[in-house]
Write an enzyme that holds these catalytic residues in place. Structure first.
Site, short mmCIF file in Angstrom:
data_model
loop_
_atom_site.label_atom_id
_atom_site.label_comp_id
_atom_site.label_asym_id
_atom_site.label_seq_id
_atom_site.Cartn_x
_atom_site.Cartn_y
_atom_site.Cartn_z
N GLU A 1 28.38 41.12 41.80
CA GLU A 1 27.05 40.92 42.36
C GLU A 1 26.50 39.56 41.93
O GLU A 1 25.91 38.84 42.72
CB GLU A 1 26.13 42.05 41.90
CG GLU A 1 24.78 42.04 42.57
CD GLU A 1 23.91 43.22 42.17
OE1 GLU A 1 22.74 43.21 42.54
OE2 GLU A 1 24.42 44.12 41.49
N ARG B 1 37.40 52.92 31.81
CA ARG B 1 37.50 54.37 31.99
C ARG B 1 38.74 54.75 32.78
O ARG B 1 39.25 55.85 32.66
CB ARG B 1 36.21 54.93 32.58
CG ARG B 1 35.05 54.86 31.56
CD ARG B 1 33.70 55.19 32.15
NE ARG B 1 33.28 54.28 33.20
CZ ARG B 1 32.63 53.13 33.01
NH1 ARG B 1 32.31 52.76 31.79
NH2 ARG B 1 32.31 52.37 34.03
#
Length: 177
Positions: A97, A60
Site C-alpha cells: 500500500e 504465519r
C-alpha cells in the site's frame, strides 16, 4: 452447533492503524481443536495429489505450511523477507500500500519440475502470494495451488491469483478491509 475455523479467529479493531479490522489467527493457532481443523481443511483438497514441497510465506505461513507439509509427508520451504536467509537466494519485489517489499527463497530449495503448494494465513491484495508464486516458478517448479485460512475478497487478491491461473483455496472469508 459445531464451530468452524472462522469462529476461532478474532477481530481486532483499528490495528495496525485506524479503520483496519485485523483478522487475528493466533487465537485459532492457540486452540488445539481449531488448529487441527484448520490444518486438516487446508490440506484436504490436496490429499492424494502429487505435492513435492509446501512453501510458506513469512511468518504465519511458516506455522501453517510446516504443519501441512508434515501431514502431507513433504518438505517445507520458507519464503522469507529480504535478508533473512543465510544461503544463496533469488528475490522478488512487490508493491505494498505504501512502498515496496521483497521476499526471497534459497536458490536450491526447489527443483525444476517439482509441484508446490503455497500456504499462508491470509489473502488480501495478493501481492506477497504473487511474489512467492513468481519465485517458485523461476526455480522451474509448478504451483499446484494456493491455500489460505482467510480471504478478504474486497481487496482483490483471489481475483489476482486466479488471473495468474492459480487454484485458490480459502477456509473462510471476511468482508471489508
Amino acid at each position: 452447533m459445531a464451530k468452524t475455523v472462522k469462529d476461532y479467529i478474532r477481530t481486532i479493531v483499528d490495528f495496525p492503524h485506524e479503520g483496519i479490522l485485523f483478522r487475528d489467527v493466533t487465537t485459532l493457532f492457540a486452540d488445539p481443536r481449531g488448529f487441527r481443523m484448520c490444518v486438516d481443511q487446508l490440506l484436504a483438497p490436496y490429499a492424494g495429489l502429487r505435492i513435492d514441497k509446501v512453501a510458506g510465506l513469512e511468518a504465519r505461513g511458516f506455522i501453517l505450511g510446516g504443519a501441512v507439509a508434515h501431514q502431507l509427508s513433504t518438505g517445507f520451504i520458507p519464503i522469507r523477507k529480504k535478508g533473512k536467509l543465510p544461503g544463496a537466494v533469488i528475490s522478488e519485489s512487490y508493491k505494498l500500500e505504501y512502498g515496496e517489499a521483497t521476499v526471497e527463497v534459497h536458490d536450491d530449495a526447489i527443483q525444476p519440475g517439482e509441484k508446490v503448494l503455497l500456504v499462508d494465513d491470509l489473502l488480501a491484495t495478493g501481492g506477497t502470494a504473487e511474489a512467492g508464486i513468481k519465485l517458485i516458478e523461476r526455480l522451474g517448479a509448478q504451483v499446484v495451488a494456493c491455500a489460505f485460512v482467510v480471504d478478504l475478497p474486497d481487496l482483490g487478491g483471489r481475483k489476482k491469483l486466479e488471473g495468474m491461473g492459480m487454484d485458490v483455496h480459502a477456509l473462510c472469508a471476511f468482508e471489508g478491509l
